[in-house]
Design an enzyme around this catalytic site. Structure first.
Site, PDB file in Angstrom:
ATOM      1  N   TYR A 162       0.855  -1.189   0.000  1.00  0.00           N
ATOM      2  CA  TYR A 162       0.000   0.000   0.000  1.00  0.00           C
ATOM      3  C   TYR A 162       0.891   1.239   0.000  1.00  0.00           C
ATOM      4  CZ  TYR A 162      -3.827   3.172   0.973  1.00  0.00           C
ATOM      5  OH  TYR A 162      -4.756   4.181   0.861  1.00  0.00           O
ATOM      6  N   ASN A 187      -3.808   5.935   6.056  1.00  0.00           N
ATOM      7  CA  ASN A 187      -4.543   6.698   7.057  1.00  0.00           C
ATOM      8  C   ASN A 187      -5.235   5.768   8.054  1.00  0.00           C
ATOM      9  OD1 ASN A 187      -6.838   5.697   5.775  1.00  0.00           O
ATOM     10  ND2 ASN A 187      -7.256   7.589   4.658  1.00  0.00           N
ATOM     11  N   SER A 222       4.479   9.570  13.049  1.00  0.00           N
ATOM     12  CA  SER A 222       5.936   9.564  13.110  1.00  0.00           C
ATOM     13  C   SER A 222       6.434  10.216  14.392  1.00  0.00           C
ATOM     14  CB  SER A 222       6.506  10.292  11.896  1.00  0.00           C
ATOM     15  OG  SER A 222       7.895  10.120  11.830  1.00  0.00           O
ATOM     16  N   ASP A 276      15.488   8.229   5.697  1.00  0.00           N
ATOM     17  CA  ASP A 276      14.159   8.205   5.086  1.00  0.00           C
ATOM     18  C   ASP A 276      14.220   7.898   3.592  1.00  0.00           C
ATOM     19  OD1 ASP A 276      12.151   8.445   6.895  1.00  0.00           O
ATOM     20  OD2 ASP A 276      11.675  10.537   6.466  1.00  0.00           O
ATOM     21  N   GLN A 321     -10.877  -0.049   0.928  1.00  0.00           N
ATOM     22  CA  GLN A 321     -11.276  -0.864  -0.236  1.00  0.00           C
ATOM     23  C   GLN A 321     -10.069  -1.527  -0.891  1.00  0.00           C
ATOM     24  OE1 GLN A 321     -11.740   2.403   0.121  1.00  0.00           O
ATOM     25  NE2 GLN A 321     -11.301   3.568  -1.741  1.00  0.00           N
ATOM     26  N   GLN A 327      10.194  15.792  11.375  1.00  0.00           N
ATOM     27  CA  GLN A 327       9.151  14.838  11.726  1.00  0.00           C
ATOM     28  C   GLN A 327       7.842  15.541  12.063  1.00  0.00           C
ATOM     29  OE1 GLN A 327       9.702  11.386  11.272  1.00  0.00           O
ATOM     30  NE2 GLN A 327      11.288  12.596  10.269  1.00  0.00           N
ATOM     31  N   HIS A 345       5.272  16.003   9.301  1.00  0.00           N
ATOM     32  CA  HIS A 345       4.558  14.843   8.772  1.00  0.00           C
ATOM     33  C   HIS A 345       3.062  14.906   9.082  1.00  0.00           C
ATOM     34  CE1 HIS A 345       7.083  11.881   6.858  1.00  0.00           C
ATOM     35  NE2 HIS A 345       8.016  12.008   7.776  1.00  0.00           N
ATOM     36  N   GLU A 400      10.801   5.783  17.474  1.00  0.00           N
ATOM     37  CA  GLU A 400      10.897   5.324  16.084  1.00  0.00           C
ATOM     38  C   GLU A 400      12.248   5.745  15.500  1.00  0.00           C
ATOM     39  OE1 GLU A 400       8.490   5.914  11.848  1.00  0.00           O
ATOM     40  OE2 GLU A 400       8.257   7.375  13.459  1.00  0.00           O
ATOM     41  N   GLU A 402       1.844 -35.996  29.377  1.00  0.00           N
ATOM     42  CA  GLU A 402       0.853 -34.991  28.990  1.00  0.00           C
ATOM     43  C   GLU A 402      -0.527 -35.593  28.759  1.00  0.00           C
ATOM     44  OE1 GLU A 402       2.347 -32.683  25.741  1.00  0.00           O
ATOM     45  OE2 GLU A 402       3.811 -31.656  27.016  1.00  0.00           O
TER      46      GLU A 402
END
Length: 424
Positions: free
Chosen positions: A121, A206, A229, A353, A183, A251, A254, A319, A407
Protein backbone atom coordinates in the site's frame (compact mmCIF):
# COMPACT_ATOMS: atom_id res chain seq x y z
CA UNK A 1 8.33 24.04 22.43
CA UNK A 2 8.33 23.67 26.21
CA UNK A 3 11.42 22.81 28.28
CA UNK A 4 10.97 20.33 31.13
CA UNK A 5 13.48 19.35 33.78
CA UNK A 6 14.13 15.61 34.07
CA UNK A 7 13.25 15.81 37.77
CA UNK A 8 9.65 16.32 36.70
CA UNK A 9 9.67 12.90 34.97
CA UNK A 10 9.91 11.99 31.32
CA UNK A 11 7.37 10.57 28.91
CA UNK A 12 6.46 10.96 25.29
CA UNK A 13 2.92 11.97 24.42
CA UNK A 14 1.78 9.75 21.60
CA UNK A 15 -1.30 9.51 19.42
CA UNK A 16 -2.36 5.86 19.16
CA UNK A 17 -4.01 4.63 15.95
CA UNK A 18 -7.08 3.12 17.60
CA UNK A 19 -9.82 4.89 15.66
CA UNK A 20 -13.41 5.33 16.74
CA UNK A 21 -16.16 2.73 16.73
CA UNK A 22 -17.84 4.71 13.95
CA UNK A 23 -14.68 4.50 11.83
CA UNK A 24 -14.40 0.77 12.52
CA UNK A 25 -17.98 0.21 11.39
CA UNK A 26 -17.29 2.14 8.17
CA UNK A 27 -14.27 -0.09 7.54
CA UNK A 28 -16.22 -3.28 8.25
CA UNK A 29 -18.91 -2.21 5.78
CA UNK A 30 -16.31 -1.46 3.07
CA UNK A 31 -14.57 -4.80 3.63
CA UNK A 32 -17.84 -6.69 3.32
CA UNK A 33 -18.89 -4.81 0.16
CA UNK A 34 -15.56 -5.51 -1.57
CA UNK A 35 -15.62 -9.13 -0.44
CA UNK A 36 -19.11 -9.51 -1.95
CA UNK A 37 -19.00 -7.23 -5.00
CA UNK A 38 -15.32 -7.18 -5.97
CA UNK A 39 -14.17 -4.69 -8.58
CA UNK A 40 -17.52 -2.88 -8.68
CA UNK A 41 -17.25 -2.04 -4.99
CA UNK A 42 -13.64 -0.91 -5.33
CA UNK A 43 -14.61 1.40 -8.21
CA UNK A 44 -17.60 2.74 -6.30
CA UNK A 45 -15.52 3.65 -3.27
CA UNK A 46 -12.77 5.11 -5.46
CA UNK A 47 -15.37 7.38 -7.04
CA UNK A 48 -16.83 8.27 -3.61
CA UNK A 49 -13.60 8.94 -1.72
CA UNK A 50 -11.13 9.97 -4.44
CA UNK A 51 -13.50 11.51 -6.97
CA UNK A 52 -12.13 9.30 -9.75
CA UNK A 53 -14.36 7.34 -12.14
CA UNK A 54 -12.37 4.40 -13.45
CA UNK A 55 -13.11 1.90 -16.21
CA UNK A 56 -9.98 -0.09 -15.43
CA UNK A 57 -8.31 -0.32 -12.03
CA UNK A 58 -4.91 -1.21 -13.50
CA UNK A 59 -2.18 1.28 -14.40
CA UNK A 60 -1.22 0.82 -18.05
CA UNK A 61 2.21 0.71 -19.65
CA UNK A 62 1.32 3.95 -21.44
CA UNK A 63 0.79 5.68 -18.08
CA UNK A 64 4.18 4.48 -16.86
CA UNK A 65 5.84 5.74 -20.03
CA UNK A 66 4.10 9.08 -19.57
CA UNK A 67 5.35 9.23 -15.95
CA UNK A 68 8.95 9.06 -17.13
CA UNK A 69 8.24 11.98 -19.40
CA UNK A 70 7.00 14.04 -16.46
CA UNK A 71 10.18 13.58 -14.41
CA UNK A 72 13.56 15.06 -15.21
CA UNK A 73 16.42 12.71 -16.03
CA UNK A 74 18.08 13.93 -12.84
CA UNK A 75 15.15 12.85 -10.64
CA UNK A 76 14.93 9.47 -12.35
CA UNK A 77 18.66 8.98 -11.71
CA UNK A 78 18.22 9.91 -8.04
CA UNK A 79 15.41 7.36 -7.66
CA UNK A 80 17.63 4.76 -9.30
CA UNK A 81 20.54 5.54 -6.98
CA UNK A 82 18.34 5.43 -3.88
CA UNK A 83 16.92 2.09 -5.05
CA UNK A 84 20.43 0.74 -5.52
CA UNK A 85 21.46 1.76 -1.99
CA UNK A 86 18.34 0.21 -0.47
CA UNK A 87 18.79 -2.97 -2.48
CA UNK A 88 22.42 -3.35 -1.40
CA UNK A 89 21.48 -2.96 2.26
CA UNK A 90 18.57 -5.41 2.16
CA UNK A 91 20.38 -8.08 0.16
CA UNK A 92 22.70 -8.42 3.16
CA UNK A 93 19.69 -9.50 5.22
CA UNK A 94 18.96 -12.61 3.16
CA UNK A 95 18.70 -15.85 5.11
CA UNK A 96 19.70 -19.29 3.89
CA UNK A 97 18.20 -22.67 4.69
CA UNK A 98 20.43 -24.82 6.92
CA UNK A 99 20.69 -28.49 7.85
CA UNK A 100 22.68 -30.49 10.37
CA UNK A 101 23.21 -34.25 10.71
CA UNK A 102 24.33 -36.49 13.56
CA UNK A 103 26.04 -39.88 13.67
CA UNK A 104 22.77 -41.74 14.33
CA UNK A 105 21.40 -40.53 10.98
CA UNK A 106 19.21 -37.72 12.30
CA UNK A 107 18.81 -34.75 9.98
CA UNK A 108 17.45 -31.48 11.36
CA UNK A 109 17.21 -28.11 9.71
CA UNK A 110 15.31 -25.02 8.71
CA UNK A 111 13.96 -24.35 5.24
CA UNK A 112 13.60 -20.69 4.30
CA UNK A 113 10.90 -19.90 1.74
CA UNK A 114 9.80 -16.49 0.41
CA UNK A 115 6.12 -15.57 0.52
CA UNK A 116 4.32 -16.19 -2.76
CA UNK A 117 2.66 -12.79 -2.99
CA UNK A 118 2.64 -9.42 -1.25
CA UNK A 119 0.46 -6.33 -1.49
CA UNK A 120 2.15 -2.95 -1.02
CA UNK A 121 0.00 0.00 0.00
CA UNK A 122 1.41 3.38 -1.07
CA UNK A 123 -0.37 6.55 0.10
CA UNK A 124 -1.36 8.83 -2.75
CA UNK A 125 -4.01 11.26 -3.92
CA UNK A 126 -2.61 14.77 -3.43
CA UNK A 127 0.76 13.51 -2.16
CA UNK A 128 3.47 11.43 -3.79
CA UNK A 129 5.62 8.94 -1.89
CA UNK A 130 8.11 7.18 -4.17
CA UNK A 131 10.21 6.41 -1.08
CA UNK A 132 7.33 4.27 0.25
CA UNK A 133 7.48 2.24 -2.95
CA UNK A 134 11.21 1.62 -2.63
CA UNK A 135 11.20 0.81 1.08
CA UNK A 136 8.32 -1.68 0.88
CA UNK A 137 9.03 -3.37 -2.44
CA UNK A 138 12.82 -3.81 -2.31
CA UNK A 139 13.00 -6.04 0.80
CA UNK A 140 10.25 -8.20 -0.69
CA UNK A 141 12.14 -8.66 -3.95
CA UNK A 142 15.37 -9.28 -2.02
CA UNK A 143 13.55 -12.03 -0.13
CA UNK A 144 12.49 -13.63 -3.41
CA UNK A 145 8.78 -12.77 -3.47
CA UNK A 146 7.59 -13.49 -7.01
CA UNK A 147 4.35 -11.47 -7.11
CA UNK A 148 4.07 -7.94 -5.77
CA UNK A 149 0.87 -5.91 -6.19
CA UNK A 150 1.00 -2.19 -5.49
CA UNK A 151 -2.18 -0.31 -4.60
CA UNK A 152 -2.33 3.47 -4.41
CA UNK A 153 -5.22 5.95 -4.55
CA UNK A 154 -5.49 8.05 -7.72
CA UNK A 155 -6.28 11.75 -7.88
CA UNK A 156 -9.68 12.96 -9.07
CA UNK A 157 -8.56 12.55 -12.69
CA UNK A 158 -7.62 8.93 -12.13
CA UNK A 159 -3.88 9.58 -12.25
CA UNK A 160 -1.10 8.27 -10.01
CA UNK A 161 1.85 10.61 -9.26
CA UNK A 162 4.69 10.22 -11.75
CA UNK A 163 7.32 9.66 -9.06
CA UNK A 164 5.37 6.76 -7.62
CA UNK A 165 4.98 5.08 -11.01
CA UNK A 166 8.64 5.56 -11.92
CA UNK A 167 9.78 4.16 -8.57
CA UNK A 168 7.49 1.15 -8.97
CA UNK A 169 8.74 0.47 -12.47
CA UNK A 170 12.38 0.80 -11.41
CA UNK A 171 11.95 -1.94 -8.78
CA UNK A 172 10.03 -4.27 -11.06
CA UNK A 173 6.41 -3.90 -9.95
CA UNK A 174 4.17 -4.98 -12.81
CA UNK A 175 0.77 -4.97 -11.05
CA UNK A 176 -0.24 -1.44 -10.05
CA UNK A 177 -3.84 -0.87 -8.96
CA UNK A 178 -5.54 2.52 -8.68
CA UNK A 179 -7.23 2.03 -5.35
CA UNK A 180 -6.67 3.24 -1.82
CA UNK A 181 -8.29 3.20 1.59
CA UNK A 182 -10.00 0.23 3.18
CA UNK A 183 -11.28 -0.86 -0.24
CA UNK A 184 -7.71 -1.46 -1.46
CA UNK A 185 -6.87 -3.46 1.66
CA UNK A 186 -10.01 -5.54 1.13
CA UNK A 187 -9.13 -6.21 -2.51
CA UNK A 188 -5.68 -7.44 -1.51
CA UNK A 189 -7.00 -9.60 1.32
CA UNK A 190 -10.03 -11.18 -0.38
CA UNK A 191 -9.26 -10.79 -4.07
CA UNK A 192 -11.56 -9.43 -6.78
CA UNK A 193 -12.19 -10.24 -10.42
CA UNK A 194 -9.05 -8.37 -11.49
CA UNK A 195 -6.92 -8.55 -8.33
CA UNK A 196 -5.83 -11.90 -6.95
CA UNK A 197 -5.53 -12.07 -3.15
CA UNK A 198 -2.07 -11.80 -1.59
CA UNK A 199 -0.43 -13.42 1.44
CA UNK A 200 0.71 -10.24 3.19
CA UNK A 201 -0.08 -6.51 3.12
CA UNK A 202 2.55 -3.89 3.96
CA UNK A 203 2.74 -0.13 3.76
CA UNK A 204 1.42 2.93 5.60
CA UNK A 205 -1.94 4.62 5.25
CA UNK A 206 -4.54 6.70 7.06
CA UNK A 207 -6.68 5.53 9.97
CA UNK A 208 -9.08 3.66 7.66
CA UNK A 209 -6.18 1.76 6.10
CA UNK A 210 -4.78 0.96 9.55
CA UNK A 211 -8.15 -0.29 10.81
CA UNK A 212 -8.70 -2.34 7.65
CA UNK A 213 -5.30 -4.00 8.02
CA UNK A 214 -6.12 -4.84 11.62
CA UNK A 215 -9.44 -6.42 10.57
CA UNK A 216 -7.99 -8.61 7.80
CA UNK A 217 -5.03 -9.81 9.87
CA UNK A 218 -5.34 -13.58 10.11
CA UNK A 219 -6.75 -13.83 6.60
CA UNK A 220 -3.47 -12.30 5.47
CA UNK A 221 -0.39 -11.21 7.37
CA UNK A 222 0.37 -7.50 7.85
CA UNK A 223 3.53 -5.59 8.67
CA UNK A 224 2.37 -3.41 11.56
CA UNK A 225 -0.22 -0.87 12.66
CA UNK A 226 1.94 2.20 12.36
CA UNK A 227 1.23 5.31 14.41
CA UNK A 228 2.24 8.91 13.67
CA UNK A 229 5.94 9.56 13.11
CA UNK A 230 8.22 10.37 16.05
CA UNK A 231 11.78 11.47 16.67
CA UNK A 232 13.97 11.76 19.76
CA UNK A 233 17.27 13.64 19.60
CA UNK A 234 19.81 12.89 22.34
CA UNK A 235 22.29 15.76 22.50
CA UNK A 236 25.02 17.31 24.61
CA UNK A 237 26.27 20.89 24.71
CA UNK A 238 28.30 20.55 21.49
CA UNK A 239 25.28 19.88 19.28
CA UNK A 240 24.33 22.45 16.67
CA UNK A 241 20.95 23.90 17.77
CA UNK A 242 19.93 24.72 14.19
CA UNK A 243 20.54 21.11 13.14
CA UNK A 244 18.62 19.75 16.12
CA UNK A 245 15.66 22.05 15.51
CA UNK A 246 15.59 21.24 11.80
CA UNK A 247 15.54 17.51 12.50
CA UNK A 248 12.78 17.83 15.09
CA UNK A 249 10.71 19.77 12.57
CA UNK A 250 11.42 17.22 9.83
CA UNK A 251 9.15 14.84 11.73
CA UNK A 252 6.72 17.45 13.02
CA UNK A 253 5.76 18.39 9.46
CA UNK A 254 4.56 14.84 8.77
CA UNK A 255 1.40 15.04 10.84
CA UNK A 256 -0.28 17.15 13.52
CA UNK A 257 0.04 14.07 15.76
CA UNK A 258 3.76 13.47 15.13
CA UNK A 259 6.00 13.81 18.18
CA UNK A 260 9.38 15.57 18.38
CA UNK A 261 11.47 15.28 21.56
CA UNK A 262 14.90 16.56 22.56
CA UNK A 263 16.74 14.99 25.49
CA UNK A 264 19.80 17.00 26.44
CA UNK A 265 22.27 17.54 29.25
CA UNK A 266 22.55 21.23 28.37
CA UNK A 267 20.11 23.94 29.48
CA UNK A 268 21.82 26.33 27.08
CA UNK A 269 21.25 23.99 24.13
CA UNK A 270 17.64 23.50 25.19
CA UNK A 271 16.98 27.23 25.08
CA UNK A 272 18.77 27.70 21.74
CA UNK A 273 16.86 24.82 20.15
CA UNK A 274 13.63 26.30 21.47
CA UNK A 275 14.52 29.58 19.72
CA UNK A 276 15.54 27.81 16.51
CA UNK A 277 12.30 25.83 16.36
CA UNK A 278 10.28 29.05 16.47
CA UNK A 279 12.52 30.72 13.90
CA UNK A 280 12.49 27.81 11.45
CA UNK A 281 8.77 27.17 11.84
CA UNK A 282 8.05 30.54 10.27
CA UNK A 283 9.84 29.46 7.10
CA UNK A 284 8.26 26.02 6.61
CA UNK A 285 5.74 25.39 3.82
CA UNK A 286 3.90 22.99 6.18
CA UNK A 287 4.18 25.37 9.14
CA UNK A 288 0.58 24.91 10.27
CA UNK A 289 0.96 21.12 10.58
CA UNK A 290 4.41 21.34 12.19
CA UNK A 291 3.26 24.03 14.66
CA UNK A 292 0.36 21.89 15.84
CA UNK A 293 2.67 18.88 16.24
CA UNK A 294 5.22 20.88 18.23
CA UNK A 295 2.51 22.44 20.40
CA UNK A 296 0.79 19.16 21.25
CA UNK A 297 3.57 16.56 21.04
CA UNK A 298 6.87 18.48 21.20
CA UNK A 299 9.01 18.77 24.33
CA UNK A 300 12.61 19.36 25.43
CA UNK A 301 13.85 17.41 28.45
CA UNK A 302 16.93 18.56 30.34
CA UNK A 303 18.66 15.71 32.18
CA UNK A 304 21.43 15.78 34.79
CA UNK A 305 23.85 13.59 32.85
CA UNK A 306 24.15 11.37 29.80
CA UNK A 307 23.45 8.21 31.79
CA UNK A 308 20.02 9.63 32.60
CA UNK A 309 19.64 10.69 28.98
CA UNK A 310 20.28 7.17 27.68
CA UNK A 311 17.89 5.74 30.26
CA UNK A 312 15.24 8.21 29.10
CA UNK A 313 15.74 7.21 25.46
CA UNK A 314 15.37 3.52 26.29
CA UNK A 315 12.18 4.29 28.20
CA UNK A 316 10.80 6.21 25.22
CA UNK A 317 11.80 3.54 22.65
CA UNK A 318 11.46 6.00 19.76
CA UNK A 319 10.90 5.32 16.08
CA UNK A 320 13.83 7.57 15.10
CA UNK A 321 16.73 8.34 17.44
CA UNK A 322 19.45 10.85 16.60
CA UNK A 323 22.54 10.89 18.82
CA UNK A 324 24.24 14.28 18.58
CA UNK A 325 27.03 14.08 21.13
CA UNK A 326 30.80 14.45 20.94
CA UNK A 327 31.44 10.71 20.56
CA UNK A 328 28.15 9.10 19.45
CA UNK A 329 29.63 5.62 18.99
CA UNK A 330 30.33 5.44 22.73
CA UNK A 331 26.60 5.49 23.38
CA UNK A 332 25.47 3.10 20.64
CA UNK A 333 25.98 -0.02 22.74
CA UNK A 334 23.87 1.45 25.54
CA UNK A 335 20.80 2.02 23.33
CA UNK A 336 18.41 -0.93 23.66
CA UNK A 337 15.21 0.39 22.14
CA UNK A 338 15.01 2.45 18.94
CA UNK A 339 13.70 1.78 15.45
CA UNK A 340 16.58 3.52 13.65
CA UNK A 341 19.65 5.14 15.19
CA UNK A 342 21.38 8.09 13.50
CA UNK A 343 24.89 8.89 14.70
CA UNK A 344 26.49 12.32 14.49
CA UNK A 345 25.61 15.74 13.09
CA UNK A 346 25.50 14.73 9.43
CA UNK A 347 23.26 11.69 9.85
CA UNK A 348 20.05 13.67 9.66
CA UNK A 349 16.87 11.59 9.76
CA UNK A 350 16.00 12.26 6.08
CA UNK A 351 19.25 10.46 5.14
CA UNK A 352 17.60 7.27 6.34
CA UNK A 353 14.16 8.20 5.09
CA UNK A 354 15.25 8.41 1.48
CA UNK A 355 18.70 7.37 0.51
CA UNK A 356 21.22 5.62 2.76
CA UNK A 357 19.75 2.12 2.44
CA UNK A 358 18.18 1.00 5.75
CA UNK A 359 14.41 0.78 5.78
CA UNK A 360 12.31 3.73 6.88
CA UNK A 361 9.30 1.58 7.84
CA UNK A 362 9.91 1.58 11.59
CA UNK A 363 8.13 0.62 14.81
CA UNK A 364 6.21 3.51 16.42
CA UNK A 365 4.37 4.13 19.70
CA UNK A 366 7.12 2.54 21.79
CA UNK A 367 6.91 -0.79 19.96
CA UNK A 368 10.66 -0.56 19.28
CA UNK A 369 10.85 -2.35 22.64
CA UNK A 370 9.91 -5.55 20.80
CA UNK A 371 9.71 -4.75 17.07
CA UNK A 372 12.17 -4.12 14.25
CA UNK A 373 12.27 -2.13 11.00
CA UNK A 374 10.71 -3.72 7.92
CA UNK A 375 13.23 -6.16 6.46
CA UNK A 376 13.73 -9.22 4.31
CA UNK A 377 12.65 -11.29 7.32
CA UNK A 378 9.14 -9.89 6.93
CA UNK A 379 8.81 -11.54 3.52
CA UNK A 380 10.00 -15.05 4.30
CA UNK A 381 8.75 -17.97 6.35
CA UNK A 382 10.67 -20.79 7.94
CA UNK A 383 9.83 -24.48 8.01
CA UNK A 384 11.45 -26.90 10.45
CA UNK A 385 12.82 -30.07 8.83
CA UNK A 386 13.03 -33.34 10.84
CA UNK A 387 14.29 -36.68 9.58
CA UNK A 388 14.78 -39.48 12.17
CA UNK A 389 16.62 -42.70 11.37
CA UNK A 390 15.87 -46.16 12.78
CA UNK A 391 18.80 -45.81 15.14
CA UNK A 392 17.57 -42.46 16.41
CA UNK A 393 14.08 -43.88 16.97
CA UNK A 394 15.50 -46.83 18.93
CA UNK A 395 17.61 -44.51 21.05
CA UNK A 396 15.01 -41.84 21.79
CA UNK A 397 11.59 -43.44 21.22
CA UNK A 398 10.96 -44.43 24.83
CA UNK A 399 11.76 -40.92 26.04
CA UNK A 400 9.38 -39.42 23.48
CA UNK A 401 6.59 -41.82 24.47
CA UNK A 402 7.16 -41.07 28.16
CA UNK A 403 6.78 -37.34 27.58
CA UNK A 404 3.59 -37.95 25.58
CA UNK A 405 2.12 -40.05 28.41
CA UNK A 406 3.09 -37.37 30.93
CA UNK A 407 0.85 -34.99 28.99
CA UNK A 408 -1.96 -37.55 28.79
CA UNK A 409 -1.68 -37.94 25.01
CA UNK A 410 -1.83 -41.67 24.52
CA UNK A 411 -2.16 -41.58 20.75
CA UNK A 412 1.07 -39.60 20.54
CA UNK A 413 2.81 -42.24 22.66
CA UNK A 414 1.30 -45.10 20.65
CA UNK A 415 2.50 -43.57 17.35
CA UNK A 416 6.06 -43.93 18.63
CA UNK A 417 5.60 -47.26 20.45
CA UNK A 418 4.29 -48.97 17.29
CA UNK A 419 7.53 -48.15 15.57
CA UNK A 420 9.59 -49.31 18.53
CA UNK A 421 7.81 -52.67 18.48
CA UNK A 422 8.62 -53.13 14.78
CA UNK A 423 12.26 -52.29 15.48
CA UNK A 424 12.75 -54.97 18.17
Amino acid sequence: MKIVNMNDGISIKRSIEEGTEEQRQVVLSILEQVKTNGDDAVKTYTRKFDGATLDDLRVTSEEIEQAYGELSDELVAIIQEAASNIKTFHERQRRESWFTTSEDGTLLGQKVTPLDSVGVYVPGGKAAYPSSVLMNVIPATAAGVQRIVMVTPPDSEGKVPAGVLVAANEVGVTEIVKAGGAQAVAALAYGTESISAVDKIVGPGNIFVALAKREVFGIVDIDMIAGPSEIVVLADEQANPAYVAADLLSQAEHDERASAVLVTTSQVLAERVQEQVEKQLAELPRAEIASKSIEDYGVIYVVDNMVAGVEAVNDLAPEHLEIMVDEPMTLLGKIRHAGAIFLGPYSSEPVGDYFAGPNHVLPTNGTARFSSPLSVDDFIKKSSVISYSKEAMKQNGNSIAALAKLEGLGAHARAVELRLEDLK
